[in-house]
Design a protein around this motif. Structure first.
Motif, PDB file in Angstrom:
ATOM      1  N   ASP A 168      42.848  10.306  17.497  1.00 11.70           N
ATOM      2  CA  ASP A 168      43.040   8.919  17.085  1.00 11.70           C
ATOM      3  C   ASP A 168      41.736   8.252  16.652  1.00 11.70           C
ATOM      4  OD1 ASP A 168      45.766   8.496  17.156  1.00 11.70           O
ATOM      5  OD2 ASP A 168      45.802   8.029  19.289  1.00 11.70           O
ATOM      6  N   VAL A 169      40.617   8.699  17.235  1.00 12.07           N
ATOM      7  CA  VAL A 169      39.318   8.149  16.841  1.00 12.07           C
ATOM      8  C   VAL A 169      38.841   8.777  15.533  1.00 12.07           C
ATOM      9  CG1 VAL A 169      36.866   8.017  17.468  1.00 12.07           C
ATOM     10  CG2 VAL A 169      38.624   7.513  19.176  1.00 12.07           C
ATOM     11  N   LEU A 176      31.621   9.067  12.431  1.00 12.20           N
ATOM     12  CA  LEU A 176      32.899   8.821  11.755  1.00 12.20           C
ATOM     13  C   LEU A 176      32.708   8.627  10.258  1.00 12.20           C
ATOM     14  CD1 LEU A 176      34.675   6.427  14.301  1.00 12.20           C
ATOM     15  CD2 LEU A 176      34.908   8.900  14.070  1.00 12.20           C
ATOM     16  N   LEU A 177      31.615   7.974   9.881  1.00 15.78           N
ATOM     17  CA  LEU A 177      31.328   7.763   8.460  1.00 15.78           C
ATOM     18  C   LEU A 177      31.070   9.093   7.759  1.00 15.78           C
ATOM     19  CD1 LEU A 177      31.035   5.399   6.450  1.00 15.78           C
ATOM     20  CD2 LEU A 177      28.570   5.455   6.906  1.00 15.78           C
ATOM     21  N   LEU A 178      30.363   9.996   8.441  1.00 19.06           N
ATOM     22  CA  LEU A 178      30.118  11.323   7.877  1.00 19.06           C
ATOM     23  C   LEU A 178      31.419  12.118   7.751  1.00 19.06           C
ATOM     24  CD1 LEU A 178      26.799  12.323   9.703  1.00 19.06           C
ATOM     25  CD2 LEU A 178      27.081  11.749   7.283  1.00 19.06           C
ATOM     26  N   LEU A 179      32.304  12.001   8.752  1.00 14.09           N
ATOM     27  CA  LEU A 179      33.601  12.676   8.663  1.00 14.09           C
ATOM     28  C   LEU A 179      34.388  12.190   7.452  1.00 14.09           C
ATOM     29  CD1 LEU A 179      35.045  12.880  12.309  1.00 14.09           C
ATOM     30  CD2 LEU A 179      34.396  14.773  10.826  1.00 14.09           C
ATOM     31  N   TRP A 180      34.253  10.913   7.133  1.00  9.70           N
ATOM     32  CA  TRP A 180      34.956  10.321   6.002  1.00  9.70           C
ATOM     33  C   TRP A 180      34.323  10.726   4.666  1.00  9.70           C
ATOM     34  CZ3 TRP A 180      35.749   4.261   5.491  1.00  9.70           C
ATOM     35  CH2 TRP A 180      36.381   3.980   4.281  1.00  9.70           C
ATOM     36  N   ALA A 216      31.375  12.780   4.045  1.00  6.03           N
ATOM     37  CA  ALA A 216      30.587  14.001   3.853  1.00  6.03           C
ATOM     38  C   ALA A 216      31.373  15.276   4.142  1.00  6.03           C
ATOM     39  CB  ALA A 216      29.338  13.951   4.738  1.00  6.03           C
ATOM     40  N   THR A 217      32.684  15.164   4.343  1.00  2.00           N
ATOM     41  CA  THR A 217      33.498  16.354   4.582  1.00  2.00           C
ATOM     42  C   THR A 217      34.701  16.353   3.637  1.00  2.00           C
ATOM     43  OG1 THR A 217      35.061  15.442   6.220  1.00  2.00           O
ATOM     44  CG2 THR A 217      32.892  16.129   7.032  1.00  2.00           C
ATOM     45  N   ASP A 218      35.406  17.489   3.619  1.00  2.00           N
ATOM     46  CA  ASP A 218      36.599  17.628   2.787  1.00  2.00           C
ATOM     47  C   ASP A 218      37.883  17.472   3.587  1.00  2.00           C
ATOM     48  OD1 ASP A 218      35.105  18.097   0.467  1.00  2.00           O
ATOM     49  OD2 ASP A 218      34.931  20.234   0.898  1.00  2.00           O
ATOM     50  N   HIS A 219      37.780  16.981   4.830  1.00  2.00           N
ATOM     51  CA  HIS A 219      38.987  16.757   5.635  1.00  2.00           C
ATOM     52  C   HIS A 219      39.825  15.652   4.992  1.00  2.00           C
ATOM     53  CE1 HIS A 219      37.840  19.356   8.946  1.00  2.00           C
ATOM     54  NE2 HIS A 219      36.655  18.782   8.998  1.00  2.00           N
ATOM     55  N   ASN A 239      39.267   6.529   5.260  1.00  6.03           N
ATOM     56  CA  ASN A 239      39.721   5.161   5.551  1.00  6.03           C
ATOM     57  C   ASN A 239      39.897   4.926   7.055  1.00  6.03           C
ATOM     58  OD1 ASN A 239      39.873   5.023   2.747  1.00  6.03           O
ATOM     59  ND2 ASN A 239      42.068   5.422   2.715  1.00  6.03           N
ATOM     60  N   ASN A 240      38.884   5.285   7.817  1.00  3.73           N
ATOM     61  CA  ASN A 240      38.975   5.197   9.277  1.00  3.73           C
ATOM     62  C   ASN A 240      38.482   3.836   9.756  1.00  3.73           C
ATOM     63  OD1 ASN A 240      39.019   5.574  12.025  1.00  3.73           O
ATOM     64  ND2 ASN A 240      38.049   7.569  11.973  1.00  3.73           N
ATOM     65  N   TYR A 241      39.421   3.007  10.238  1.00  6.96           N
ATOM     66  CA  TYR A 241      39.076   1.654  10.684  1.00  6.96           C
ATOM     67  C   TYR A 241      38.525   1.609  12.110  1.00  6.96           C
ATOM     68  CZ  TYR A 241      41.253   0.053   6.410  1.00  6.96           C
ATOM     69  OH  TYR A 241      41.557  -0.154   5.083  1.00  6.96           O
ATOM     70  N   ASN A 242      38.338   2.784  12.732  1.00  2.73           N
ATOM     71  CA  ASN A 242      37.568   2.800  13.977  1.00  2.73           C
ATOM     72  C   ASN A 242      36.124   2.388  13.714  1.00  2.73           C
ATOM     73  OD1 ASN A 242      39.106   3.864  16.434  1.00  2.73           O
ATOM     74  ND2 ASN A 242      39.728   5.325  14.849  1.00  2.73           N
ATOM     75  N   LEU A 243      35.728   2.416  12.446  1.00  3.79           N
ATOM     76  CA  LEU A 243      34.393   1.953  12.075  1.00  3.79           C
ATOM     77  C   LEU A 243      34.220   0.455  12.290  1.00  3.79           C
ATOM     78  CD1 LEU A 243      34.026   4.089   8.844  1.00  3.79           C
ATOM     79  CD2 LEU A 243      32.475   4.188  10.797  1.00  3.79           C
TER      80      LEU A 243
END
Length: 394
Positions: free
Chosen positions: A197-198, A304-308, A310-313, A318-322
């Motif tokens: 969820d995070v 979380l910003l890198l996951l958004w 800097a990755t191809d996931h 658009n992760n609002y946990n930020l």
């Protein structure tokens, strides 16, 4: 002379081994092509179950498994590729016996759906899988929602059988989002659920089309159960026979509330509130606490910003946990410790309070779901930020 000839053939077979998988094997009429569905396991990575093909030809002595859910730990830069979403999975083949024993030992149910295929269709699926199992073809770029061990089952059948295969989605009566489909398989108050969820963003809160439910093995099973094949103007069920090869024994839930995210973050939230209350009574500010909060929320935000970005996931965008794990907090973890910080820091804290309230709005309106274990921490952060604002004002 005949014995010498046979001996020569045996010697040649050792010197020049023949790759059986490369030979064209013509299946007999006794062949059964099946979908295997394996139940959830205890670990997070296998809590969604598993799917595979089984091809059994008793006349030819074949009983093979085609498993799209395999990856190699020895892959160069394994963890980097995994984090970036660039890890290659592969189609693995093997005998049914060891495959079945493995999941039986794990106490995971194994169900087999034998498919009502013509001899030509059986041969075509076998040839397709054999070709995909070649070293040059077996690797594929894994995606949790769109290209995994389950979706491969559906895609192979669709590719080989074509428009004659019709999926009837009448068994799907609920309009679930991708996140809700995930949460059906993971208890909401576990660390696995909390981590997902995070880490995953708002993109998984959109409603999933019925065919996309089949990223989960249980919906591969249900989809096949309700699918039909059209031939010469007639239609018959795709599945002709369903067999429970192994029924698992029901295990007791091992979820312990006192080690759960809600309890642990509840303690952390209470500690923050307690220190804030003591500061209020003593008319002071525990600057070390503010430094820790800014450092930790900022560090998580950068991750979380890198996951958004800097990755191809596909699921981490658009992760609002930020909005609570704000990356700029990391840059200000020293500035917040000053006894008399710059005046704009107060405005920055007001901004942090406002965006945490924005999380509540996103949660209520369904823009994104958040981990329930975050509730105590979010309350504590709002109270702490508000207290710091009031001290700066004075």
């Amino acid at each position: 002379m005949k014995k010498k000839y046979i001996l020569l053939l045996v010697l040649l077979s050792f010197l020049f081994p023949i790759d059986i998988s490369a030979q064209e094997i013509i299946l007999s009429e006794k062949t059964e092509v099946s979908i295997l569905t394996i139940g959830p396991g205890k670990q997070l990575y296998d809590s969604f179950g598993h799917s595979a093909f089984r091809i059994r030809d008793s006349e030819k002595g074949l009983d093979l498994i085609y498993n799209f859910g395999v990856y190699d730990f020895n892959t160069p830069n394994f963890y980097t590729k995994f984090a970036q979403g660039n890890l290659l999975y592969k189609l693995d083949t093997g005998s049914f016996g060891p495959f079945f024993d493995y999941y039986k030992r794990q106490n995971r149910y194994v169900k087999e759906q034998q498919l009502a295929l013509s001899q030509e269709e059986k041969q075509a699926i076998f040839n397709f899988l054999q070709n995909n199992a070649k070293p040059e073809n077996r690797d594929y770029l894994y995606d949790f929602f769109y290209d995994n061990c389950a979706t491969k089952i559906r895609d192979v059948l669709t590719e080989v059988i074509g428009d004659n295969l019709v999926y009837n989605n009448s068994h799907i009566t609920e309009n679930y989002s991708y996140r809700e489909l995930i949460q059906k398989n993971v208890h909401y108050n576990t660390w696995g659920s909390f981590g997902m969820d995070v880490a995953i963003g708002a993109v998984v809160n959109r409603k999933a089309p019925p065919m996309d439910y089949q990223f989960l093995p249980e919906y591969i099973f249900k989809g096949a159960e309700n699918a039909t094949i059209s031939r010469s103007g007639t239609s018959e069920d795709l599945v002709k026979n369903t067999i429970v090869l192994y029924q698992n024994k029901v295990a007791k839930s091992n979820i312990n509330f006192f080690t759960s995210p809600l309890f642990i973050f509840g303690l952390i939230g209470l500690l923050i509130l307690y220190i804030t209350f003591k500061d209020y009574k003593n008319k002071k500010r525990s600057r070390y606490l503010d430094a820790i909060l800014f450092f930790m929320t900022g560090l998580i935000g950068v991750f979380l910003l890198l996951l958004w970005l800097a990755t191809d996931h596909s699921s981490t965008a658009n992760n609002y946990n930020l909005l609570w794990a704000f990356p700029f907090n990391l840059l200000l973890c020293i500035a917040i410790t000053k006894k008399n910080p710059k005046s704009w820091i107060r405005k920055y804290l007001i901004f942090l309070v406002l965006i945490i309230f924005l999380i509540c709005l996103h949660w209520i309106t369904g823009v994104q779901g958040f981990a329930i274990g975050m509730i105590p921490l979010l309350i504590a952060l709002v109270v702490r930020y508000y207290y710091i604002i009031t001290t700066f004002k004075k």
